[in-house]
Motif scaffolding. Structure first.
Motif, PDB file in Angstrom:
ATOM      1  N   GLY A 241       0.659  -1.489  -0.447  1.00 44.35           N
ATOM      2  CA  GLY A 241       0.059   0.103   0.043  1.00 44.35           C
ATOM      3  C   GLY A 241       1.093   1.141   0.189  1.00 44.35           C
ATOM      4  O   GLY A 241       0.153   2.264   0.359  1.00 44.35           O
ATOM      5  N   PHE A 242       2.046   1.305  -0.130  1.00 41.60           N
ATOM      6  CA  PHE A 242       2.650   2.879  -0.226  1.00 41.60           C
ATOM      7  C   PHE A 242       2.611   3.077  -1.436  1.00 41.60           C
ATOM      8  O   PHE A 242       1.943   2.994  -2.878  1.00 41.60           O
ATOM      9  CB  PHE A 242       4.193   1.858  -0.867  1.00 41.60           C
ATOM     10  CG  PHE A 242       5.017   2.795   0.511  1.00 41.60           C
ATOM     11  CD1 PHE A 242       5.636   3.706  -0.029  1.00 41.60           C
ATOM     12  CD2 PHE A 242       5.736   2.560   1.793  1.00 41.60           C
ATOM     13  CE1 PHE A 242       6.165   4.232   0.480  1.00 41.60           C
ATOM     14  CE2 PHE A 242       6.571   2.866   2.128  1.00 41.60           C
ATOM     15  CZ  PHE A 242       6.976   4.277   2.188  1.00 41.60           C
ATOM     16  N   MET A 248       9.516   8.998   0.986  1.00 36.71           N
ATOM     17  CA  MET A 248       9.709   7.446   1.442  1.00 36.71           C
ATOM     18  C   MET A 248       9.237   6.673   0.723  1.00 36.71           C
ATOM     19  O   MET A 248       9.895   5.108   0.863  1.00 36.71           O
ATOM     20  CB  MET A 248       8.701   6.995   3.118  1.00 36.71           C
ATOM     21  CG  MET A 248       8.872   8.313   3.717  1.00 36.71           C
ATOM     22  SD  MET A 248      10.982   8.191   4.540  1.00 36.71           S
ATOM     23  CE  MET A 248      11.335   9.880   4.039  1.00 36.71           C
ATOM     24  N   PHE A 249       9.515   7.108  -0.958  1.00 38.98           N
ATOM     25  CA  PHE A 249       8.600   5.323  -1.743  1.00 38.98           C
ATOM     26  C   PHE A 249      10.424   4.692  -1.910  1.00 38.98           C
ATOM     27  O   PHE A 249      10.420   3.690  -1.295  1.00 38.98           O
ATOM     28  CB  PHE A 249       8.522   5.884  -2.942  1.00 38.98           C
ATOM     29  CG  PHE A 249       8.380   4.499  -4.286  1.00 38.98           C
ATOM     30  CD1 PHE A 249       7.202   3.739  -3.609  1.00 38.98           C
ATOM     31  CD2 PHE A 249       8.440   4.305  -5.197  1.00 38.98           C
ATOM     32  CE1 PHE A 249       6.781   2.820  -4.127  1.00 38.98           C
ATOM     33  CE2 PHE A 249       8.362   3.478  -5.654  1.00 38.98           C
ATOM     34  CZ  PHE A 249       7.461   2.489  -5.929  1.00 38.98           C
ATOM     35  N   GLU A 278      -1.929  -3.857  13.158  1.00 30.58           N
ATOM     36  CA  GLU A 278      -1.945  -4.380  11.807  1.00 30.58           C
ATOM     37  C   GLU A 278      -1.054  -3.043  10.920  1.00 30.58           C
ATOM     38  O   GLU A 278      -0.886  -2.946   9.890  1.00 30.58           O
ATOM     39  CB  GLU A 278      -3.124  -5.816  11.347  1.00 30.58           C
ATOM     40  CG  GLU A 278      -2.453  -6.938  12.037  1.00 30.58           C
ATOM     41  CD  GLU A 278      -0.649  -7.446  11.338  1.00 30.58           C
ATOM     42  OE1 GLU A 278      -0.590  -7.167  10.564  1.00 30.58           O
ATOM     43  OE2 GLU A 278      -0.499  -8.331  12.307  1.00 30.58           O
ATOM     44  N   ASP A 279      -2.479  -2.065  11.262  1.00 32.71           N
ATOM     45  CA  ASP A 279      -2.556  -0.988  10.845  1.00 32.71           C
ATOM     46  C   ASP A 279      -1.634   0.228  11.514  1.00 32.71           C
ATOM     47  O   ASP A 279      -1.307   0.743  10.918  1.00 32.71           O
ATOM     48  CB  ASP A 279      -3.810   0.183  11.110  1.00 32.71           C
ATOM     49  CG  ASP A 279      -5.779  -0.729  10.419  1.00 32.71           C
ATOM     50  OD1 ASP A 279      -5.031  -1.965   9.673  1.00 32.71           O
ATOM     51  OD2 ASP A 279      -6.101  -0.232  11.207  1.00 32.71           O
ATOM     52  N   THR A 284       3.302   2.922  10.538  1.00 33.01           N
ATOM     53  CA  THR A 284       4.866   2.988  10.441  1.00 33.01           C
ATOM     54  C   THR A 284       5.480   2.750   9.374  1.00 33.01           C
ATOM     55  O   THR A 284       6.606   3.207   8.973  1.00 33.01           O
ATOM     56  CB  THR A 284       5.492   2.221  11.464  1.00 33.01           C
ATOM     57  OG1 THR A 284       4.220   2.551  12.945  1.00 33.01           O
ATOM     58  CG2 THR A 284       6.712   2.145  12.053  1.00 33.01           C
ATOM     59  N   PHE A 285       5.288   1.968   8.412  1.00 35.01           N
ATOM     60  CA  PHE A 285       5.683   1.584   7.077  1.00 35.01           C
ATOM     61  C   PHE A 285       6.324   1.900   5.871  1.00 35.01           C
ATOM     62  O   PHE A 285       7.370   2.839   5.570  1.00 35.01           O
ATOM     63  CB  PHE A 285       5.845  -0.029   7.015  1.00 35.01           C
ATOM     64  CG  PHE A 285       6.528  -0.590   5.603  1.00 35.01           C
ATOM     65  CD1 PHE A 285       8.050  -0.532   5.524  1.00 35.01           C
ATOM     66  CD2 PHE A 285       5.652  -0.762   4.798  1.00 35.01           C
ATOM     67  CE1 PHE A 285       8.715  -0.379   4.114  1.00 35.01           C
ATOM     68  CE2 PHE A 285       6.718  -0.914   3.165  1.00 35.01           C
ATOM     69  CZ  PHE A 285       7.626  -0.763   2.902  1.00 35.01           C
ATOM     70  N   ARG A 286       5.131   2.824   5.909  1.00 36.32           N
ATOM     71  CA  ARG A 286       4.710   4.094   5.283  1.00 36.32           C
ATOM     72  C   ARG A 286       5.398   5.332   5.402  1.00 36.32           C
ATOM     73  O   ARG A 286       6.006   5.667   4.660  1.00 36.32           O
ATOM     74  CB  ARG A 286       3.388   3.915   5.148  1.00 36.32           C
ATOM     75  CG  ARG A 286       2.992   2.783   4.394  1.00 36.32           C
ATOM     76  CD  ARG A 286       0.821   3.015   3.965  1.00 36.32           C
ATOM     77  NE  ARG A 286       0.469   2.061   3.399  1.00 36.32           N
ATOM     78  CZ  ARG A 286      -0.413   0.943   4.683  1.00 36.32           C
ATOM     79  NH1 ARG A 286      -0.816   1.685   5.387  1.00 36.32           N
ATOM     80  NH2 ARG A 286      -1.102  -0.138   4.240  1.00 36.32           N
TER      81      ARG A 286
END
Length: 387
Positions: A241-242, A248-249, A278-279, A284-286
């Motif tokens: 979902g990035f 940040m990609f 999970e959200d 955090t990752f995105r």
């Protein structure tokens, strides 16, 4: 094992006093320096200057001021050399080409057999292409010393095309030199098969050239991955979902390239254990993909410290994942010590937020919370305060 020692004038090396010891190859290659350290000095000298039947060791020590250790190591790698003058030709050329003693030592340590290369066919053509492209003698010395294997590569098939490609990407000789001083192995790769198609693909994904150039310096090996691999990492980022328009990609793609899928799953389990939903994990990752490259040990240490030492909860860490990247010993602990000391003395007009504590640049933190309160902080070691 038999040894024979003979001392006297050796006319081959200017009449200097040299000891000659005939040693088995096993002694030369198997811990000679460690053994010699237990022997009387005069025997140590005899061993050091005499190892290697060709006389290369004393030649390197006397004429080119090699340390005995480096001379012995070099000679043991060049046992086939019968005439030291062959090596002298290469070393003298390097000196004439602006190489310092440390440059030459670095080259010889990394690739001693370069001393027995062909000066005309192997060495000089590489120097000429660097000079033709406008590199200074000092730049060439730094680049070659960092990775002398490049002197074994083809000028036409590898070095010249690679330099041309790097200049196309980076824009100037200065930047090419800056990169090669730390990553000279670019000149050993076929950039038309890796770096160039990778950069073209990333540009087509919407990543700007300036960010790509920045990453070339920060994560150079990333761009030498197979193009098929880069495409797979982009597909994984898309699946997570990035947004490709996010700044940040590229960080996400690079981070995914540094982790196996097994390690990725282990990191997910860790965040779940800490209380991330999970959200929360995907958010955090995105927002901060580089957090996933932080070791499990450090994430646990920072989390435990913040939850036990401060009045923040896990929700703060979820909302501010960048705090997990901060150094615990060099930033979080000393800064909190300063703020806690000042608060205990009622020196501050208002409470300082944890966000301010971890985010504020070092210089600004010193100017605002250290320099004006030196008297109040006299109990705090300045070696700790110096954030």
């Amino acid at each position: 094992m038999g040894q024979r020692a003979q001392f006297g004038k050796n006319p081959r090396y200017g009449g200097q006093l040299w000891g000659y010891v005939a040693l088995d190859d096993a002694l030369v290659q198997g811990g000679l320096i460690g053994v010699a350290g237990e022997l009387p000095e005069r025997y140590m000298q005899a061993i050091v200057v005499g190892s290697g039947g060709s006389g290369l060791t004393p030649f390197l020590v006397e004429k080119h001021s090699f340390s005995p250790e480096l001379a012995v190591k070099t000679a043991s790698s060049l046992t086939y050399v019968k005439d030291p003058r062959k090596c002298d030709t290469i070393i003298s050329f390097l000196k004439e080409s602006g190489f310092s003693k440390s440059h030459i030592e670095a080259v010889v340590k990394r690739k001693p057999n370069l001393l027995y290369s062909s000066l005309e066919k192997t060495i000089k053509p590489k120097f000429k292409i660097f000079q033709d492209l406008g590199f200074s003698t000092h730049d060439v010395a730094d680049i070659v010393a960092s990775d002398p294997w490049i002197l074994t590569r083809s000028v036409d098939d590898r070095i010249a095309p690679s330099i041309s490609d790097l200049k196309t990407v980076l824009g100037s000789n200065d930047d090419v030199v800056k990169l090669l001083k730390t990553s000279a192995w670019f000149l050993k790769s076929d950039l038309q098969k890796t770096m160039m198609p990778n950069i073209e693909f990333l540009r087509n994904c919407g990543i700007c050239s300036s960010q790509i150039v920045s990453y070339v310096f920060s994560f150079p090996r990333f761009f030498l991955l197979k193009p098929e691999s880069i495409k797979q990492f982009v597909e994984r980022a898309d699946a997570l979902g990035f947004d490709r328009k996010s700044n940040m990609f590229l960080a996400a793609i690079r981070m995914l390239s540094s982790m196996s899928e097994e390690n990725w799953e282990l990191k997910l389990k860790l965040f779940r254990k800490l209380g991330f939903s999970e959200d929360d994990i995907m958010s955090t990752f995105r927002r901060t993909p580089q957090v996933f490259a932080v070791s499990e040990r450090k994430i646990k240490q920072v989390t435990d410290f913040l939850l036990n030492r401060t009045n923040v909860g896990i929700s703060f860490i979820i909302s501010h994942p960048m705090v997990l990247i901060c150094s615990l010993e060099r930033r979080l602990k000393p800064r909190l010590l300063v703020i806690e000391t000042l608060e205990s003395k009622n020196s501050l007009r208002r409470k300082v937020s944890m966000t301010t504590i971890y985010k504020m640049p070092d210089k600004k933190f010193r100017e605002k919370y250290v320099v004006p309160y030196l008297k109040e902080l006299e109990e705090v070691s300045m070696s700790i305060v110096g954030t």
